[in-house]
Enzyme design. Structure first.
Site, short mmCIF file in Angstrom:
data_model
loop_
_atom_site.label_atom_id
_atom_site.label_comp_id
_atom_site.label_asym_id
_atom_site.label_seq_id
_atom_site.Cartn_x
_atom_site.Cartn_y
_atom_site.Cartn_z
N TRP A 65 93.16 62.75 35.31
CA TRP A 65 93.24 63.33 33.96
C TRP A 65 94.48 62.84 33.23
O TRP A 65 94.43 62.57 32.03
CB TRP A 65 93.21 64.86 34.05
CG TRP A 65 91.85 65.42 34.25
CD1 TRP A 65 90.80 64.84 34.91
CD2 TRP A 65 91.36 66.67 33.76
NE1 TRP A 65 89.71 65.66 34.88
CE2 TRP A 65 90.02 66.79 34.19
CE3 TRP A 65 91.94 67.71 33.05
CZ2 TRP A 65 89.24 67.91 33.88
CZ3 TRP A 65 91.17 68.83 32.75
CH2 TRP A 65 89.83 68.93 33.16
N ASP A 124 92.84 71.20 35.87
CA ASP A 124 91.74 70.92 36.79
C ASP A 124 92.08 71.48 38.17
O ASP A 124 91.60 71.01 39.19
CB ASP A 124 91.50 69.41 36.86
CG ASP A 124 90.14 69.05 37.44
OD1 ASP A 124 89.18 69.81 37.21
OD2 ASP A 124 90.02 68.00 38.11
N LYS A 164 89.25 74.22 34.34
CA LYS A 164 88.15 74.35 35.30
C LYS A 164 88.13 75.77 35.85
O LYS A 164 89.15 76.29 36.30
CB LYS A 164 88.33 73.36 36.45
CG LYS A 164 87.28 73.53 37.55
CD LYS A 164 87.24 72.35 38.49
CE LYS A 164 88.46 72.24 39.37
NZ LYS A 164 88.39 71.06 40.25
#
EC number: 2.1.1.166
Length: 209
Positions: A65, A124, A164
């Site tokens: 990311w 994430d 997430k």
């Protein structure tokens, strides 16, 4: 020495992993992980990242990311990344290794952010899975709550948040918390997210100070 046998679940995961088209594609393109395809798809739909932005990336290792984000924000942008695990350096990314649940690490992270607010917080993060769903869900919800706390500390007005989250106990309450803080909230299930996984990505824009 006797070779250690994998459990049925880990054997299934290994087979899925090495047969996964996104794993193969990431390796072919020299990307750090298949997770980059998730943020790429989210970016394609929601346009969160723009040149010159400042981004905080939580749970950054191995760096997929962060790698994607710095390409989007460019030379005039900043990416401040944090993970408990080590991460090979990425040009333009300011990486802090440590557990940001600890006050000293959180303080160091906030110091790197500096006095100016950031445009995007992305997470994430996932806990080390125990295999017990109730325990794993509680751990994952704790992490996403911390990510939302980070938004309250560093995100500028009208900033964005992508996180997430695993669907299960606490998900609806968390989603409602986010809806109170942002003007627009969407739930994304990227094509590169494994169908069997309970993970989804909450994409929130228009942070209300």
């Amino acid at each position: 020495m006797t070779q250690k046998k994998h459990s049925p679940s880990s054997t299934r995961w290994l087979k899925e992993h090495f047969d996964d088209q996104y794993v193969k594609k990431a390796q072919k393109l020299g990307l750090r992980s298949r997770a980059v395809f998730k943020i790429d798809e989210i970016q394609g739909k929601d346009k969160l990242l723009k040149p010159g932005m400042t981004v905080v990336d939580l749970g950054a290792a191995p760096g997929g990311w962060s790698q994607f984000a710095i390409d989007q924000v460019g030379d005039k942008g900043r990416v401040i990344a944090c993970d408990i695990l080590p991460m090979d350096s990425i040009a333009g990314v300011d990486f802090l290794q440590g557990d940001f649940r600890e006050e000293t690490v959180l303080g160091a992270l906030l110091e790197r952010v500096g006095p100016d607010k950031v445009d995007v917080v992305m997470s994430d993060m996932a806990p080390n899975m125990s295999g017990t769903q109730q325990v794993d869900q509680a751990r994952s919800m704790y992490l996403v709550e911390l990510a939302l706390d980070m938004c309250n500390q560093v995100l500028r007005a009208n900033g964005s948040f992508v996180v997430k989250v695993f669907q299960g106990e606490g998900f609806d309450i968390y989603l409602n918390e986010i809806r109170k803080l942002f003007t627009a909230v969407k739930i994304r299930k990227p094509d590169s997210s494994r169908a069997r996984s309970r993970e989804v990505y909450i994409v929130a824009t228009g942070f209300k100070l």
